[in-house]
Scaffold this motif. Sequence first.
Motif, PDB file in Angstrom:
ATOM      1  N   ARG A   4      71.073 106.722  76.872  1.00 15.49           N
ATOM      2  CA  ARG A   4      71.310 106.573  75.431  1.00 15.49           C
ATOM      3  C   ARG A   4      71.556 105.094  75.158  1.00 15.49           C
ATOM      4  NH1 ARG A   4      74.337 111.458  73.294  1.00 15.49           N
ATOM      5  NH2 ARG A   4      72.226 112.240  73.616  1.00 15.49           N
ATOM      6  N   VAL A   7      70.049 100.293  70.029  1.00 18.06           N
ATOM      7  CA  VAL A   7      68.835  99.527  69.755  1.00 18.06           C
ATOM      8  C   VAL A   7      69.059  98.766  68.444  1.00 18.06           C
ATOM      9  CG1 VAL A   7      66.327  99.678  69.394  1.00 18.06           C
ATOM     10  CG2 VAL A   7      67.486 101.358  70.842  1.00 18.06           C
ATOM     11  N   THR A   9      68.527  98.120  65.322  1.00 20.64           N
ATOM     12  CA  THR A   9      67.834  98.513  64.098  1.00 20.64           C
ATOM     13  C   THR A   9      68.917  98.842  63.080  1.00 20.64           C
ATOM     14  OG1 THR A   9      67.896 100.913  64.266  1.00 20.64           O
ATOM     15  CG2 THR A   9      66.218  99.786  65.558  1.00 20.64           C
ATOM     16  N   ARG A  13      72.456 105.171  64.286  1.00 15.17           N
ATOM     17  CA  ARG A  13      72.452 106.137  65.387  1.00 15.17           C
ATOM     18  C   ARG A  13      72.067 105.434  66.677  1.00 15.17           C
ATOM     19  NH1 ARG A  13      66.547 108.621  65.050  1.00 15.17           N
ATOM     20  NH2 ARG A  13      67.142 108.882  67.233  1.00 15.17           N
ATOM     21  N   SER A  14      72.242 106.156  67.787  1.00 19.83           N
ATOM     22  CA  SER A  14      71.765 105.631  69.057  1.00 19.83           C
ATOM     23  C   SER A  14      70.430 106.298  69.365  1.00 19.83           C
ATOM     24  CB  SER A  14      72.787 105.911  70.150  1.00 19.83           C
ATOM     25  OG  SER A  14      73.133 107.279  70.109  1.00 19.83           O
ATOM     26  N   PHE A  15      69.725 105.815  70.412  1.00 13.46           N
ATOM     27  CA  PHE A  15      68.402 106.330  70.728  1.00 13.46           C
ATOM     28  C   PHE A  15      68.322 106.706  72.201  1.00 13.46           C
ATOM     29  CE2 PHE A  15      67.990 103.805  66.966  1.00 13.46           C
ATOM     30  CZ  PHE A  15      67.054 104.474  66.195  1.00 13.46           C
ATOM     31  N   ASP A  16      67.672 107.842  72.449  1.00  9.87           N
ATOM     32  CA  ASP A  16      67.521 108.288  73.834  1.00  9.87           C
ATOM     33  C   ASP A  16      66.172 107.870  74.393  1.00  9.87           C
ATOM     34  OD1 ASP A  16      69.966 109.391  73.516  1.00  9.87           O
ATOM     35  OD2 ASP A  16      69.266 111.473  73.315  1.00  9.87           O
ATOM     36  N   TYR A  17      66.171 107.437  75.634  1.00  9.02           N
ATOM     37  CA  TYR A  17      64.948 107.040  76.337  1.00  9.02           C
ATOM     38  C   TYR A  17      64.979 107.625  77.743  1.00  9.02           C
ATOM     39  CZ  TYR A  17      63.307 103.678  72.838  1.00  9.02           C
ATOM     40  OH  TYR A  17      62.822 103.098  71.694  1.00  9.02           O
ATOM     41  N   PHE A  34      59.698 100.160  70.637  1.00  6.40           N
ATOM     42  CA  PHE A  34      60.308 100.746  69.442  1.00  6.40           C
ATOM     43  C   PHE A  34      59.317 100.533  68.317  1.00  6.40           C
ATOM     44  CE2 PHE A  34      63.124 101.073  65.803  1.00  6.40           C
ATOM     45  CZ  PHE A  34      63.960 102.127  66.175  1.00  6.40           C
ATOM     46  N   SER A  50      69.141 115.687  75.446  1.00  3.63           N
ATOM     47  CA  SER A  50      68.887 114.981  74.206  1.00  3.63           C
ATOM     48  C   SER A  50      68.498 115.964  73.122  1.00  3.63           C
ATOM     49  CB  SER A  50      67.756 113.979  74.419  1.00  3.63           C
ATOM     50  OG  SER A  50      67.451 113.332  73.209  1.00  3.63           O
ATOM     51  N   VAL A  52      66.315 115.214  71.048  1.00  2.13           N
ATOM     52  CA  VAL A  52      64.877 114.987  70.902  1.00  2.13           C
ATOM     53  C   VAL A  52      64.164 115.717  72.037  1.00  2.13           C
ATOM     54  CG1 VAL A  52      63.093 113.196  70.763  1.00  2.13           C
ATOM     55  CG2 VAL A  52      65.436 112.707  70.001  1.00  2.13           C
ATOM     56  N   LEU A  57      60.188 111.850  74.003  1.00  2.00           N
ATOM     57  CA  LEU A  57      60.953 110.696  74.485  1.00  2.00           C
ATOM     58  C   LEU A  57      60.035 109.691  75.162  1.00  2.00           C
ATOM     59  CD1 LEU A  57      64.105 112.472  75.954  1.00  2.00           C
ATOM     60  CD2 LEU A  57      64.010 111.007  73.928  1.00  2.00           C
TER      61      LEU A  57
END
Length: 728
Positions: A4, A7, A9, A13-17, A34, A50, A52, A57
């Motif tokens: 997590r 990023v 932006t 929120r945070s982003f999962d990769y 991104f 996640s 997502v 992902l």
Amino acid sequence: MLIRLAVPTPLRRSFDYLYKGTAPAVGCRVVVPFGRQKLTAVVLSHPESSQVPSSKLKYIDKVIDSEPLLPDVLFKLIRFAADYYQHPIGEVFANCLPTLLNKGEPARLEPEWQWSLTTSGEDAIPKIRSNAVKQKQLFQLCLEHNGVITEQVLGLYDFIPSYLKTFEEKGWLVRSEQKPSQVVYEPEAGYDTESVTLTNEQEDAVDSIKPNFGSFKGFLLDGVTGSGKTEVYLQLIREALSRQQQVLMLVPEIGLTPQTVKRLERRFNVPIAMLHSGLTDKQRLNIWLKARAGKISIVIGTRSALFTPLANPGLIIVDEEHDLSYKQQEGFRYSARDLAIVRAQYEQTPIVLGSATPSMESLHNVEQGKLSLLRLTKRAGEAKPPHIKVLDVRQRHLNQGLSQPLIDNMRKHLAQNQQCMIFLNRRGFAPTLMCHECGWIADCQRCDRHMTYHQRFKRLHCHHCDKQVFMPKRCPECQSPQLNPVGLGTERLEEALKEIFPDKSVARIDRDSTRRKDSMQKFVEAIKNDEIDILIGTQMLAKGHHFPKLSLVGVVDTDGCLFSADFRATERTAQLLTQVAGRAGRSKGIKGEVVIQSHHPDHPLLVNLFTQDYQTLSRNILAERQEAQLPPFTAMAIFRAEASTLEMPMTFLNDVKQQLKQSDLSVYGPFPAPMPKRAGKMRAQLMVQHSLRKRLQQVLSPITPTLEQLPSSRKVRWSIDIDPQEVF
Ligand code: ADP
Ligand code: ZN
Ligand code: ZN
């Protein structure tokens, strides 16, 4: 294989990769795709699953750091700040890290070089021609430093690096990397000897703080102007250094740092770094890395210096804690003072907030037992408090804002070879321009405000949106050439004072006259060297400065400050006037005098401020705030929105209000902002309050991230301001 990420932006929120191979640790930077960009992100956690679907992902591109970038405490502080100020976590990290780290540069300290004298170098010394001055100097420098000169030593002299090359080529010097070593504080002969005998009050303050090294405790050092607060800081810094610990010192934005740094350098033989806006990205990164490695003992800087990582912190100081510049007013709207207290808690260090005019927030914290109060009630040394007089200027003739009694008073002080300062917090020649024939006024097309007339460049300048145009030759309405400046600005005052005192040197010190990098420093030196008789000062000169020969301070236009819609206006004016007055008579044997011109001499603020003192006044202000349930007795947040029409921000803010309907927050608005039009945008705001800070957080935290999904949010630019310092 999930991570997590924060990023950079504007999304809340945070982003999962996904990743392959070994997991990058929490706090490491990675590069991720991104949209169409590649961004540098920071690992927040390793979640189990996640929201997502895994088919959607993406994989990270690469891992930059093999070890976490930040010490745990700072990582925790940044996460706390993002939550508390309800700001997107990615942007918060980006705000707190040096630019080059955001761009993905490695977090590696560049090697620092040293040059050692070789035996053939030693042999060469006696053979140097006597007219080879530079070569001799370089050898001399080597010998003075036990045969080894470092980059730092060279930085103190101006040897051209090419000389070093020549010496290297001849085999006289050999270059090697300096060994990274923990800096050790060793009081050395010649340093630390500027001994002062502390006053009893200073000693009490130092003695109360010292036993708390090594643990968290907050102090408010409330000391009248010139009472020697800085001396107290110096004593505490010495204590931290002798414990081999680092010190973080925050100072307000304008003009203060070089003097303080000089004082520190004179006193302590340790590496000191000053973080200021003139640094290159490279220099900034270098300081950051060195501080993180424990190689800098004292870090001093403005607001953003708060986020400097420290290997071994021992003390945090926030000087002039009431200063507005500690609050960032755009983007990530944090208060460096408030976060400094949180940081001290996390780091387990004492923190000292110092001021002659403490903020209501800090005084309230004293009442609540969150800060311990230490007072310095008398000026240090033999300086006496200045004599303050409010001068009723109703029906008096004013020559460019100056009354005859003030001018006479200036004459008296100047005749005794002392300096005068006239305070006017309005730069430019005149606040606006008016047509004598038809009354047309130069307004900014993009704001609800007049444009300021700057005579020097024959220009109109909007101080709100920065728009600049040439002064029209004729009135745009009636074509009359009779356009007259209206009101008083610093340029006009300068012109007037030069006319009244033709044989005195006058210096105007405002943002326009100090644009060049070291111009402020030059002014300060000229004042101290007695090359200036009369200073025209704006806010920049109000605080911190110590000018030994300044004996008279005149405030020409107080009335503008007395009437304002902001509930903090009284507090700010009291602080400003007390600070300005505090510049007068700071030396032994010089009697300070302060003359405040006003058309409202009976205004309670002026009466109270000068018949009583800041303390009594602040007690009254606090009582009023409590009565009205305003901060610091309640927690406040403001939602602001702007767009090309007023309707769009009002619609959005009404939607926000709907979301808050079920909650127990008090909601006011939405209203058009007190200055509804600015830089061509129409602005509105919604204010929310709760008596409990925690509760305000609990309500806002889940709601704020959902607001970007409101359809009305797409048509506006919006922000949230927690603990706003300006309600405009
Ligand atoms: P503040 O920060 O409270 O405005 P400073 O620390 O700048 O005050 O001190 C004001 C002046 O008094 C400075 O010139 C300082 O050198 C001097 N001073 C401070 N403490 C003492 C002391 N104990 N004895 C004599 N002079 C002092
Ligand atoms: Zn006209
Ligand atoms: Zn404007």
